[in-house]
Design an enzyme around this catalytic site. Structure first.
Site, PDB file in Angstrom:
ATOM      1  N   ILE A  40      -4.351  10.802   3.173  1.00 51.40           N
ATOM      2  CA  ILE A  40      -5.265  10.224   4.254  1.00 51.40           C
ATOM      3  C   ILE A  40      -4.285   9.413   5.417  1.00 51.40           C
ATOM      4  CG2 ILE A  40      -6.159   8.169   3.082  1.00 51.40           C
ATOM      5  CD1 ILE A  40      -9.036   9.035   4.663  1.00 51.40           C
ATOM      6  N   ARG A  41      -3.414   8.934   4.547  1.00 47.86           N
ATOM      7  CA  ARG A  41      -2.476   8.050   5.500  1.00 47.86           C
ATOM      8  C   ARG A  41      -1.155   8.776   6.042  1.00 47.86           C
ATOM      9  NH1 ARG A  41      -1.298   3.657   1.027  1.00 47.86           N
ATOM     10  NH2 ARG A  41      -1.691   5.578  -0.066  1.00 47.86           N
ATOM     11  N   TYR A 145     -16.684   2.732 -10.550  1.00 49.56           N
ATOM     12  CA  TYR A 145     -15.567   3.666 -10.971  1.00 49.56           C
ATOM     13  C   TYR A 145     -15.575   4.376 -11.982  1.00 49.56           C
ATOM     14  CZ  TYR A 145     -10.424   4.385 -11.769  1.00 49.56           C
ATOM     15  OH  TYR A 145      -9.309   4.841 -12.300  1.00 49.56           O
TER      16      TYR A 145
HETATM   17  C1  AKB Z   1      -7.597   0.456 -12.592  1.00 56.08           C
HETATM   18  O1  AKB Z   1      -7.493  -0.526 -13.238  1.00 56.08           O
HETATM   19  O2  AKB Z   1      -8.888   0.562 -11.902  1.00 56.08           O
HETATM   20  C2  AKB Z   1      -7.005   1.862 -13.170  1.00 56.08           C
HETATM   21  C3  AKB Z   1      -7.472   2.604 -14.349  1.00 56.08           C
HETATM   22  C4  AKB Z   1      -7.119   1.810 -15.557  1.00 56.08           C
HETATM   23  O3  AKB Z   1      -8.199   3.491 -14.142  1.00 56.08           O
HETATM   24  N1  AKB Z   1      -5.558   1.198 -13.256  1.00 56.08           N
END
Ligand code: AKB
Length: 325
Positions: A40-41, A145
């Site tokens: 994207i950059r 995440y």
């Molecule tokens: C994070 O710390 O978010 C990453 C991972 C372990 O997915 N390095």
């Protein structure tokens, strides 16, 4: 696969921590003009060698355009937000991590391209067994995440089962490297510590001294990604989300290893509650026997070998003479 069966490879997130080492490795293996880097950059004029395209993965037409123009046969989809920054901006994380993956899978399906998709130890959660975490186990992550990583694993499985898309992936642990720094991850301390050790012999760590997590040195991660993508499909039973690891340690143990080379290295702790909570929901050590069995995963760097190489490489990069204990 051979990197795209004569067709080109596209790497998204090519300026990030993994992408910046994956692109040269793929070019070395398949040919300079066979790999299109994208991010994207936009790199500064003259700062990037080789084929480069600006691509925002949340824009499906932008991916489609590059895939068609370059006749892409495989996409290594590295564009994503890491865990700590995803927790700060959960809505954007959903859009980039899951929306971007969906767009890549759809474009790949329409153009008959293979896909590599990185999952993470972040796909596990507090109810997952933390020691020797099995390949197939409870996955109820509590971070955004982690939610995007589990949903991504399922989406990749769906595209394989429903459309026969050749999509493969690894659950990567914390990655340690000296080229590009990670940004916004929970395991970033294991990279920062080396820069600060070489520059100042001192590091203030944002995780507590006894936080044990799986880790891997970048050369092993790059080899693993390429090895998985070249593996015979008939051998792959867990194609989208292989547990992989190379070592596990705590900040205290890593500091002890660094001290073997930099005797006056000191570490203190200012724990960040957000990253500490994320780390406490992740495994201490995963069981990667499925990867070893199905495509011969066999990492080379342990804690001692990785630490020695990081200190030597960063000493040269930062022009600080390597100090001996
Ligand atoms: C994070 O710390 O978010 C990453 C991972 C372990 O997915 N390095």
């Amino acid at each position: 696969m051979d990197g795209g069966k004569g067709r080109k490879i596209l790497v998204t997130g090519a300026l990030g921590q993994i992408g910046s080492e994956l692109v040269p490795a793929l070019r070395h293996r398949y040919g300079e003009n066979q790999v299109v880097a994208s991010d994207i950059r936009i790199p500064a004029a003259g700062a990037y060698e080789g084929l480069f395209e600006q691509v925002d993965c949340t824009q499906p037409l932008a991916i489609q355009d590059v895939v068609r123009r370059h006749d892409i046969g495989a996409v290594y989809h590295m564009a994503a937000l890491l865990s700590a920054v995803a927790e700060e901006r959960p809505q954007i994380a959903w859009s980039i991590n899951l929306g971007g993956l969906y767009n890549v899978l759809e474009v790949a399906r329409q153009n008959g391209a293979a896909v590599f998709c990185p999952s993470s130890i972040g796909a596990f959660g507090p109810s997952t067994p933390r020691d020797g975490t099995p390949q197939t186990t409870i996955q109820r992550p509590t971070s955004m995440y982690g939610v995007t990583k589990v949903a991504g694993e399922l989406l990749c499985d769906y595209y394989f089962e429903r459309f026969g898309l050749d999509v493969r992936g690894l659950r990567l642990p914390g990655l340690i490297s000296h080229s590009a720094q990670p940004g916004g991850g929970t395991t970033d301390y294991a990279v920062d510590i080396f820069y600060q050790a070489v520059r100042y012999s001192h590091y203030t760590c944002f995780l507590s001294p006894d936080t044990r997590l799986d880790m891997m040195y970048m050369p092993d991660a790059i080899d693993g990604i390429i090895q998985l993508m070249e593996a015979a499909p008939a051998r792959l039973k867990h194609r989208n989300a292989f547990n992989v690891t190379a070592m596990n340690f705590t900040p205290d143990e890593l500091a002890g290893e660094i001290r073997k080379s930099i005797a006056d290295f000191a570490i203190d702790y200012e724990v960040d509650p957000v990253r500490q909570a994320i780390s406490e929901s992740w495994p201490h050590s995963v069981d990667d026997s499925a990867a070893r069995r199905e495509w011969d995963w066999n990492p080379h760097y342990d804690l001692a070998a990785m630490t020695a190489d990081m200190l030597a490489k960063l000493g040269a990069k930062l022009k600080t003479p390597a100090r001996r204990a």
